[in-house]
Design an enzyme around this catalytic site. Structure first.
Site, PDB file in Angstrom:
ATOM      1  N   LYS A 117       0.827  -1.219   0.000  1.00 28.21           N
ATOM      2  CA  LYS A 117       0.000   0.000   0.000  1.00 28.21           C
ATOM      3  C   LYS A 117       0.858   1.265   0.000  1.00 28.21           C
ATOM      4  O   LYS A 117       0.460   2.276  -0.557  1.00 28.21           O
ATOM      5  CB  LYS A 117      -0.975  -0.007   1.179  1.00 28.21           C
ATOM      6  CG  LYS A 117      -2.078  -1.041   0.981  1.00 28.21           C
ATOM      7  CD  LYS A 117      -3.340  -0.743   1.758  1.00 28.21           C
ATOM      8  CE  LYS A 117      -4.432  -1.700   1.315  1.00 28.21           C
ATOM      9  NZ  LYS A 117      -5.651  -1.628   2.113  1.00 28.21           N
ATOM     10  N   LYS A 200      -3.173  -9.342  -6.215  1.00 29.63           N
ATOM     11  CA  LYS A 200      -4.441  -9.656  -5.538  1.00 29.63           C
ATOM     12  C   LYS A 200      -5.589  -8.790  -6.085  1.00 29.63           C
ATOM     13  O   LYS A 200      -5.376  -7.619  -6.371  1.00 29.63           O
ATOM     14  CB  LYS A 200      -4.246  -9.376  -4.043  1.00 29.63           C
ATOM     15  CG  LYS A 200      -5.443  -9.647  -3.180  1.00 29.63           C
ATOM     16  CD  LYS A 200      -5.137  -9.311  -1.727  1.00 29.63           C
ATOM     17  CE  LYS A 200      -5.775  -8.005  -1.323  1.00 29.63           C
ATOM     18  NZ  LYS A 200      -6.220  -7.918   0.065  1.00 29.63           N
ATOM     19  N   LYS A 203     -10.456  -4.024  -3.959  1.00 33.31           N
ATOM     20  CA  LYS A 203     -11.525  -3.075  -4.267  1.00 33.31           C
ATOM     21  C   LYS A 203     -10.990  -1.686  -4.570  1.00 33.31           C
ATOM     22  O   LYS A 203     -11.653  -0.895  -5.209  1.00 33.31           O
ATOM     23  CB  LYS A 203     -12.577  -3.059  -3.156  1.00 33.31           C
ATOM     24  CG  LYS A 203     -12.082  -2.736  -1.772  1.00 33.31           C
ATOM     25  CD  LYS A 203     -13.238  -2.677  -0.792  1.00 33.31           C
ATOM     26  CE  LYS A 203     -13.216  -3.753   0.259  1.00 33.31           C
ATOM     27  NZ  LYS A 203     -12.045  -3.802   1.143  1.00 33.31           N
TER      28      LYS A 203
HETATM   29  N1  AQP Z   1      -8.358 -11.044  -3.456  1.00 32.90           N
HETATM   30  C1  AQP Z   1      -8.788 -11.621  -2.342  1.00 32.90           C
HETATM   31  N2  AQP Z   1      -8.932 -12.964  -2.283  1.00 32.90           N
HETATM   32  C2  AQP Z   1      -9.391 -13.561  -1.148  1.00 32.90           C
HETATM   33  N3  AQP Z   1      -9.733 -12.895  -0.035  1.00 32.90           N
HETATM   34  C3  AQP Z   1      -9.615 -11.563  -0.054  1.00 32.90           C
HETATM   35  N4  AQP Z   1      -9.867 -10.608   0.854  1.00 32.90           N
HETATM   36  C4  AQP Z   1      -9.581  -9.407   0.340  1.00 32.90           C
HETATM   37  N5  AQP Z   1      -9.140  -9.530  -0.930  1.00 32.90           N
HETATM   38  C5  AQP Z   1      -9.144 -10.857  -1.202  1.00 32.90           C
HETATM   39  C6  AQP Z   1     -10.391 -10.867   2.200  1.00 32.90           C
HETATM   40  O1  AQP Z   1     -11.462  -9.969   2.401  1.00 32.90           O
HETATM   41  C7  AQP Z   1     -11.526  -9.636   3.782  1.00 32.90           C
HETATM   42  C8  AQP Z   1     -11.776  -8.181   3.926  1.00 32.90           C
HETATM   43  O2  AQP Z   1     -10.714  -7.464   3.433  1.00 32.90           O
HETATM   44  P1  AQP Z   1     -10.579  -5.928   3.792  1.00 32.90           P
HETATM   45  O3  AQP Z   1     -11.604  -5.141   3.115  1.00 32.90           O
HETATM   46  O4  AQP Z   1     -10.571  -5.768   5.276  1.00 32.90           O
HETATM   47  O5  AQP Z   1      -9.137  -5.556   3.345  1.00 32.90           O
HETATM   48  P2  AQP Z   1      -8.251  -6.038   2.189  1.00 32.90           P
HETATM   49  O6  AQP Z   1      -7.783  -7.422   2.434  1.00 32.90           O
HETATM   50  O7  AQP Z   1      -7.195  -4.989   2.049  1.00 32.90           O
HETATM   51  O8  AQP Z   1      -9.251  -6.037   0.941  1.00 32.90           O
HETATM   52  P3  AQP Z   1      -9.090  -5.248  -0.412  1.00 32.90           P
HETATM   53  O9  AQP Z   1     -10.260  -5.584  -1.270  1.00 32.90           O
HETATM   54  O10 AQP Z   1      -7.733  -5.464  -1.004  1.00 32.90           O
HETATM   55  O11 AQP Z   1      -9.284  -3.765   0.075  1.00 32.90           O
HETATM   56  P4  AQP Z   1      -8.378  -2.522  -0.239  1.00 32.90           P
HETATM   57  O12 AQP Z   1      -8.276  -2.457  -1.737  1.00 32.90           O
HETATM   58  O13 AQP Z   1      -9.093  -1.362   0.358  1.00 32.90           O
HETATM   59  O14 AQP Z   1      -7.061  -2.775   0.407  1.00 32.90           O
HETATM   60  C9  AQP Z   1     -10.243 -10.122   4.429  1.00 32.90           C
HETATM   61  O15 AQP Z   1     -10.525 -11.254   5.234  1.00 32.90           O
HETATM   62  C10 AQP Z   1      -9.380 -10.509   3.268  1.00 32.90           C
HETATM   63  O16 AQP Z   1      -8.590 -11.626   3.585  1.00 32.90           O
END
Ligand code: AQP
Length: 337
Positions: A117, A200, A203
């Site tokens: 990040k 990965k 969002k």
């Molecule tokens: N690509 C992924 N595959 C499987 N699991 C995923 N998770 C996130 N991306 C994937 C799981 O979703 C849960 C919630 O995630 P989060 O919103 O708390 O944070 P994150 O992991 O940082 O998700 P994003 O989508 O990548 O958000 P941004 O873009 O804002 O950083 C977690 O349990 C995670 O494992």
């Protein structure tokens, strides 16, 4: 009541940092409802975490409400679980502060998510981004969670949770439950970006073709699958090393059909990538349609969603306050007793 006490406690959260993707759904949210009968579940919308990356305030508010609605549309029953918004319970920040004092900077600077990040948001490398895992530790420990259902991408943060719980318990006496990760069958899948299958699916990806959101309409889902990066072979085979794009689409297909990769490979034996991508897109669109309809119905009743959040806040705050009081006593804060 007795039965509730015997159940193991579980905590998980999702950030309202954008439109939730099928990666969040497969890795986390869809498992939440399945756990609510067997466990004492606590699910949060992690808005304090979301602001570690720049958010548009109006969008953050909207995404928070949408995420509560999505949780319920995905089967989470607010009567069975504690469903709440993280910022509504101040104890999360209060415990994070105490835990900061037993955390070493090196433990945070080497976190993969912090490095990723920081690189992605080079104009906004803030202390919150670095401290994110400590807040996550506080989220989990406040509820004395024994289990944390998370995607494979969050394993490093869970390790820190265990380390800090043990460190605190050793220093101040038994206080926290040391949690384990909970990876229900099929949830270990890490869903990758459709535009770059080595990254990965996230969002907050600036390329909307990289992710499918839970709100995408059928046409967008089919288009994104059609455009998904694959390879120059014409064989639908699961091999993440040499065929990351095809393997990712197979993982998505299997996640929504419940099929094994071998079964999925058989479904597409002798077929070209065009047919394969169309089938993946249709499978995803068919699976999301009922969730989308239910979410829209819930969003039309804001008073109900507000009441759910209020009740969740009260229940969460009660438990969190109890843990925090114990922590404050242990570290030596004067309580008048
Ligand atoms: N690509 C992924 N595959 C499987 N699991 C995923 N998770 C996130 N991306 C994937 C799981 O979703 C849960 C919630 O995630 P989060 O919103 O708390 O944070 P994150 O992991 O940082 O998700 P994003 O989508 O990548 O958000 P941004 O873009 O804002 O950083 C977690 O349990 C995670 O494992």
């Amino acid at each position: 009541m007795e039965e509730v006490q015997r159940k193991q406690t579980l905590f998980s959260a999702v950030q309202p940092s954008g439109a939730v993707t099928i990666g969040n759904y497969i890795g986390a949210i869809r498992n939440f409802a399945a756990l609510q009968d067997a466990y004492n579940c606590h699910y949060a919308v992690a808005d304090l975490h979301a602001i570690t990356v720049k958010q548009e305030p109006a969008a953050l508010r909207r995404n928070t409400l949408e995420l509560i609605a999505l949780f319920i549309a995905c089967g989470i029953d607010p009567e069975k679980c504690v469903l709440f918004v993280q910022s509504h319970v101040p104890a999360h920040c209060e415990l994070a502060w105490v835990l900061n004092t037993i955390t070493y900077p090196g433990e945070l600077s080497r976190m993969t998510q912090f490095k990723d990040k920081s690189a992605k948001h080079a104009d906004n490398v803030n202390m919150g981004l670095m401290d994110y895992p400590v807040l996550m530790v506080a989220d989990i420990l406040l509820y004395q969670a024994a289990l944390v259902p998370i995607g494979a991408d969050q394993k490093q943060h869970l390790e820190l949770t265990r380390d800090l719980a043990i460190r605190f318990n050793n220093r101040y006496g038994s206080t926290f439950t040391v949690p384990d990760g909970y990876f229900p069958k099929g949830s270990s899948a890490r869903i990758m970006s459709l535009a770059d299958p080595l990254k990965k699916m996230s969002k907050s990806d600036e390329n909307p073709n990289g992710f499918i959101t839970m709100g995408d309409d059928r046409e967008s889902i089919l288009r994104k699958c059609k455009r998904a990066v694959t390879d120059s072979e014409a064989e639908v085979r699961y091999d993440p090393q040499t065929k990351p794009g095809v393997s990712n689409l197979l993982t998505i297909y299997c996640a929504f059909t419940g099929k094994s990769t071998a079964e999925a490979e058989r479904d597409f034996a002798g077929k070209g990538y065009g047919d394969f991508k169309l089938a993946v897109g249709e499978t995803v669109a068919d699976a999301l349609a009922p969730v989308q309809a239910e979410k829209a119905r819930l969003l039309a009743d804001k008073a109900y969603l507000n009441a759910v959040m209020k009740r969740g806040e009260e229940a969460a705050a009660r438990i969190a306050r109890k843990t925090l009081s114990k922590v404050y006593r242990k570290v030596g804060f004067y309580t008048g007793e």
